[in-house]
Design a protein around this motif. Structure first.
Motif, PDB file in Angstrom:
ATOM      1  N   CYS A 245       0.817  -1.225   0.000  1.00  0.00           N
ATOM      2  CA  CYS A 245       0.000   0.000   0.000  1.00  0.00           C
ATOM      3  C   CYS A 245       0.845   1.268   0.000  1.00  0.00           C
ATOM      4  CB  CYS A 245      -0.925   0.004   1.218  1.00  0.00           C
ATOM      5  SG  CYS A 245      -2.109  -1.348   1.231  1.00  0.00           S
ATOM      6  N   LYS A 246       2.161   1.138  -0.043  1.00  0.00           N
ATOM      7  CA  LYS A 246       3.010   2.333   0.018  1.00  0.00           C
ATOM      8  C   LYS A 246       2.832   3.179  -1.241  1.00  0.00           C
ATOM      9  CE  LYS A 246       7.098   0.439  -2.122  1.00  0.00           C
ATOM     10  NZ  LYS A 246       8.442  -0.001  -2.027  1.00  0.00           N
ATOM     11  N   THR A 247       2.986   4.469  -1.052  1.00  0.00           N
ATOM     12  CA  THR A 247       2.887   5.404  -2.171  1.00  0.00           C
ATOM     13  C   THR A 247       3.660   6.675  -1.826  1.00  0.00           C
ATOM     14  OG1 THR A 247       1.384   6.623  -3.623  1.00  0.00           O
ATOM     15  CG2 THR A 247       0.710   6.398  -1.327  1.00  0.00           C
ATOM     16  N   SER A 248       4.138   7.333  -2.850  1.00  0.00           N
ATOM     17  CA  SER A 248       4.795   8.632  -2.639  1.00  0.00           C
ATOM     18  C   SER A 248       3.787   9.770  -2.776  1.00  0.00           C
ATOM     19  CB  SER A 248       5.936   8.812  -3.649  1.00  0.00           C
ATOM     20  OG  SER A 248       5.421   8.764  -4.965  1.00  0.00           O
ATOM     21  N   ILE A 249       2.562   9.431  -3.120  1.00  0.00           N
ATOM     22  CA  ILE A 249       1.496  10.426  -3.265  1.00  0.00           C
ATOM     23  C   ILE A 249       0.943  10.757  -1.884  1.00  0.00           C
ATOM     24  CG2 ILE A 249      -0.786  10.875  -4.277  1.00  0.00           C
ATOM     25  CD1 ILE A 249       1.511  10.577  -6.334  1.00  0.00           C
ATOM     26  N   ASN A 250       0.714  12.020  -1.621  1.00  0.00           N
ATOM     27  CA  ASN A 250       0.184  12.456  -0.330  1.00  0.00           C
ATOM     28  C   ASN A 250      -1.334  12.238  -0.302  1.00  0.00           C
ATOM     29  OD1 ASN A 250      -0.035  13.530   2.213  1.00  0.00           O
ATOM     30  ND2 ASN A 250      -0.003  15.656   1.505  1.00  0.00           N
ATOM     31  N   ALA A 251      -1.725  10.989  -0.016  1.00  0.00           N
ATOM     32  CA  ALA A 251      -3.143  10.645   0.044  1.00  0.00           C
ATOM     33  C   ALA A 251      -3.294   9.319   0.783  1.00  0.00           C
ATOM     34  CB  ALA A 251      -3.723  10.523  -1.365  1.00  0.00           C
ATOM     35  N   ASP A 252      -4.457   9.106   1.374  1.00  0.00           N
ATOM     36  CA  ASP A 252      -4.755   7.831   2.021  1.00  0.00           C
ATOM     37  C   ASP A 252      -4.691   6.729   0.967  1.00  0.00           C
ATOM     38  OD1 ASP A 252      -5.769   6.013   4.063  1.00  0.00           O
ATOM     39  OD2 ASP A 252      -7.620   6.039   2.892  1.00  0.00           O
ATOM     40  N   ASN A 253      -4.047   5.628   1.304  1.00  0.00           N
ATOM     41  CA  ASN A 253      -3.895   4.563   0.315  1.00  0.00           C
ATOM     42  C   ASN A 253      -4.060   3.188   0.946  1.00  0.00           C
ATOM     43  OD1 ASN A 253      -3.407   3.976  -2.486  1.00  0.00           O
ATOM     44  ND2 ASN A 253      -1.525   2.998  -1.817  1.00  0.00           N
ATOM     45  N   TYR A 254      -5.158   2.995   1.634  1.00  0.00           N
ATOM     46  CA  TYR A 254      -5.446   1.698   2.242  1.00  0.00           C
ATOM     47  C   TYR A 254      -6.796   1.196   1.764  1.00  0.00           C
ATOM     48  CZ  TYR A 254      -1.352   2.329   5.056  1.00  0.00           C
ATOM     49  OH  TYR A 254      -0.055   2.511   5.445  1.00  0.00           O
ATOM     50  N   PRO A 255      -6.928  -0.132   1.649  1.00  0.00           N
ATOM     51  CA  PRO A 255      -8.202  -0.712   1.202  1.00  0.00           C
ATOM     52  C   PRO A 255      -9.355  -0.305   2.099  1.00  0.00           C
ATOM     53  CG  PRO A 255      -6.482  -2.379   1.309  1.00  0.00           C
ATOM     54  CD  PRO A 255      -5.927  -1.141   1.944  1.00  0.00           C
ATOM     55  N   ARG A 256     -10.522  -0.186   1.500  1.00  0.00           N
ATOM     56  CA  ARG A 256     -11.736   0.193   2.223  1.00  0.00           C
ATOM     57  C   ARG A 256     -12.700  -0.977   2.386  1.00  0.00           C
ATOM     58  NH1 ARG A 256     -10.349   4.859   3.931  1.00  0.00           N
ATOM     59  NH2 ARG A 256     -10.041   6.593   2.521  1.00  0.00           N
ATOM     60  N   THR A 257     -12.524  -2.023   1.573  1.00  0.00           N
ATOM     61  CA  THR A 257     -13.462  -3.143   1.624  1.00  0.00           C
ATOM     62  C   THR A 257     -12.735  -4.442   1.962  1.00  0.00           C
ATOM     63  OG1 THR A 257     -13.243  -3.803  -0.707  1.00  0.00           O
ATOM     64  CG2 THR A 257     -14.830  -2.031  -0.201  1.00  0.00           C
ATOM     65  N   MET A 258     -13.497  -5.403   2.454  1.00  0.00           N
ATOM     66  CA  MET A 258     -12.920  -6.714   2.754  1.00  0.00           C
ATOM     67  C   MET A 258     -12.506  -7.418   1.468  1.00  0.00           C
ATOM     68  SD  MET A 258     -12.536  -6.869   5.891  1.00  0.00           S
ATOM     69  CE  MET A 258     -11.997  -8.561   6.029  1.00  0.00           C
ATOM     70  N   GLU A 259     -13.197  -7.151   0.380  1.00  0.00           N
ATOM     71  CA  GLU A 259     -12.814  -7.748  -0.901  1.00  0.00           C
ATOM     72  C   GLU A 259     -11.423  -7.270  -1.319  1.00  0.00           C
ATOM     73  OE1 GLU A 259     -14.383  -8.291  -5.492  1.00  0.00           O
ATOM     74  OE2 GLU A 259     -15.353  -6.809  -4.216  1.00  0.00           O
ATOM     75  N   GLN A 260     -11.167  -5.965  -1.161  1.00  0.00           N
ATOM     76  CA  GLN A 260      -9.846  -5.428  -1.486  1.00  0.00           C
ATOM     77  C   GLN A 260      -8.775  -6.049  -0.588  1.00  0.00           C
ATOM     78  OE1 GLN A 260     -10.922  -1.310  -0.852  1.00  0.00           O
ATOM     79  NE2 GLN A 260     -10.808  -0.855  -3.048  1.00  0.00           N
ATOM     80  N   VAL A 261      -9.070  -6.184   0.691  1.00  0.00           N
ATOM     81  CA  VAL A 261      -8.118  -6.784   1.635  1.00  0.00           C
ATOM     82  C   VAL A 261      -7.836  -8.230   1.244  1.00  0.00           C
ATOM     83  CG1 VAL A 261      -7.781  -7.514   4.030  1.00  0.00           C
ATOM     84  CG2 VAL A 261      -8.709  -5.239   3.544  1.00  0.00           C
TER      85      VAL A 261
END
Length: 112
Positions: free
Chosen positions: A10-26
């Protein structure tokens, strides 16, 4: 998860939240980590994750396509970890061949 972990995907250099929101994504992301762990074990050398999961905001900011598999936690941009250009090229080819041999397990395999 031997070689890769959830945070790394989930790492990113973009300044924004970048974590899954759904159990399907997880679930998709966990399955992807397991698959990449198998590839890394077979490859026998470090593999760098350039991009894994992307939130809608991160995907938009990096110019990703609207239906990117990164949004579902089902994509990773990877590369071998080599500094020498010629060695990098040959190891990239070897990594691609490992992935290509398992193409029936993949939705998409893109070579950049």
């Amino acid at each position: 998860m031997s070689y890769f972990n959830f945070r790394e995907m989930c790492k990113t250099s973009i300044n924004a939240d970048n974590y899954p929101r759904t159990m399907e994504q997880v679930g998709n992301l966990c399955a992807l980590v397991d698959f990449l762990d198998e590839i890394r074990a077979e490859f026998g050398e470090p593999i760098i994750i350039n991009s894994g999961f992307r939130s809608e905001e991160v995907n938009r900011k990096v110019g990703g396509v609207a239906r990117s598999l990164h949004l579902q936690g089902r994509a990773a941009d990877i590369r071998p970890s080599y500094d020498d250009a010629q060695e990098y090229y040959w190891e990239l080819q070897r990594l691609y061949q490992l992935l290509y041999a398992r193409r029936d397990e993949l939705t998409e395999l893109i070579k950049y």
